[in-house]
Design an enzyme around this catalytic site. Sequence first.
Site, short mmCIF file in Angstrom:
data_model
loop_
_atom_site.label_atom_id
_atom_site.label_comp_id
_atom_site.label_asym_id
_atom_site.label_seq_id
_atom_site.Cartn_x
_atom_site.Cartn_y
_atom_site.Cartn_z
N ARG A 146 -4.42 12.59 0.16
CA ARG A 146 -3.31 11.79 0.68
C ARG A 146 -2.76 12.38 1.97
O ARG A 146 -2.29 11.64 2.84
CB ARG A 146 -2.21 11.68 -0.38
CG ARG A 146 -2.59 10.70 -1.48
CD ARG A 146 -1.52 10.54 -2.51
NE ARG A 146 -1.78 9.34 -3.31
CZ ARG A 146 -1.16 9.06 -4.44
NH1 ARG A 146 -0.25 9.87 -4.91
NH2 ARG A 146 -1.45 7.96 -5.10
N LYS A 160 -5.49 -0.22 -20.82
CA LYS A 160 -4.51 -1.23 -21.24
C LYS A 160 -4.69 -2.58 -20.55
O LYS A 160 -4.74 -2.65 -19.32
CB LYS A 160 -3.09 -0.73 -20.95
CG LYS A 160 -2.62 0.37 -21.88
CD LYS A 160 -1.17 0.70 -21.55
CE LYS A 160 -0.57 1.62 -22.59
NZ LYS A 160 0.85 1.91 -22.26
N GLY A 210 -5.76 5.59 -9.69
CA GLY A 210 -5.85 7.04 -9.85
C GLY A 210 -7.07 7.50 -10.62
O GLY A 210 -7.80 8.40 -10.19
N GLY A 255 -0.58 1.79 -8.10
CA GLY A 255 0.34 0.71 -8.45
C GLY A 255 0.53 -0.28 -7.33
O GLY A 255 0.62 -1.50 -7.55
#
Length: 396
Positions: free
Chosen positions: A38, A200, A353, A376
């Site tokens: 990053r 999920k 991630g 996200g």
Amino acid sequence: MFSKKTVEDIDVTGKTVLVRVDYNVPLDSEGNVTDNTRIKLSLPTLNYLLKKNAKIVLMSHLGRPKDTVEDKYRLTPAAKELEKLIGRPVKKFNEIFSQEIKEYIKNSMKSGDIVMLENLRFNAGEKKNVKEFASELASLADIYVDDAFGAAHRAHASIVGVAEFLPAVSGLLLKKEVEALGELLENPKRPFIAVLGGSKVSDKILVISNLLSKVDSLLLGGGMTYTFLKAQGYEIGRSICEDDQLQYALDMIELAKKNKVKLMLPVDIKVAPEYAENAEKKNVSLKEIPADWEGMGIGEKTTRLYKEEIAKAKTIFWNGPMDVFEFDRFASGTKEIANAIAGSDAITVVGGGDTLAAIKKYGLNDKFTHVSSGGGASMEFLEGKVLPGISALQDK
């Protein structure tokens, strides 16, 4: 087409520029940065500003401190890592804002100097987007540049609040991210295939429904598939399942049919008697899942079918592992799918991630057209949402 002004569209020569970066990087127990990706991604914007003799004031968050100072979340390791990468000193403050910091920036900084403020989340005003806090941050500079795509879905003070007080433009990373992801939604080369994994269904609800209006094929893997299998009446043993999403799974199967999208689910899976690295492993068809075993990922035949589908694609988006890739014994699905996408001639965009951890594990970082830095944020963008960090910037 990116509709916002960027750092290249305004005059930053000799100006003091407040840059929101995403230095939320992993640290080891000694406080060393273990993955500097990053920080590296912010270098094009920083080097552009240095070329223009700007003074650079950096701000970021790190981890999840509880609105107060927690030493383990100080940004000092990130500042040291940036020094190594950019080859010049980075003065790190131990506070986010003070009159001393303001005076230092105004009177002591020279063109080409870089300073870094302390972790923004040490102040409760950051997440609550408190106007006074945003105003204090803005008072440190002439121009605001947002280069933190990974935080663009957060309506925080350093992302949207500051933009009310300063000319606000995009950094080069933010622009690159929006263009790469926007291309997927607006003008993909076809066939366009999305490969979604992870544990999920609830994390991917809006992404799945939005992509089913965009893609030609949708390939599902990982823990979320057991919810789809149970919804269709299969015995899934002790596999992870979200019973409150069973109807949603059936709705998505119907939506795929309606939109003429090829929705591919596993035809076989890897199972184990327990969730453990050295557990016994079996590859079974969907009708053979033992009642007291649990799914660990897509099976051998599924992997082969998915690879055949990937080979036809002209555009591929991948988010989420296909199995419990942390356990090498069960990681074959993720590894083979990762290599198939990396070896494709298609435009390839990957994000999330766990997905980034997987491509790093298999040494594939530079094998994709675009690797998204925002988990996200990229998901919300692909859901079709307007991200607050982007809408706050000046239009061209």
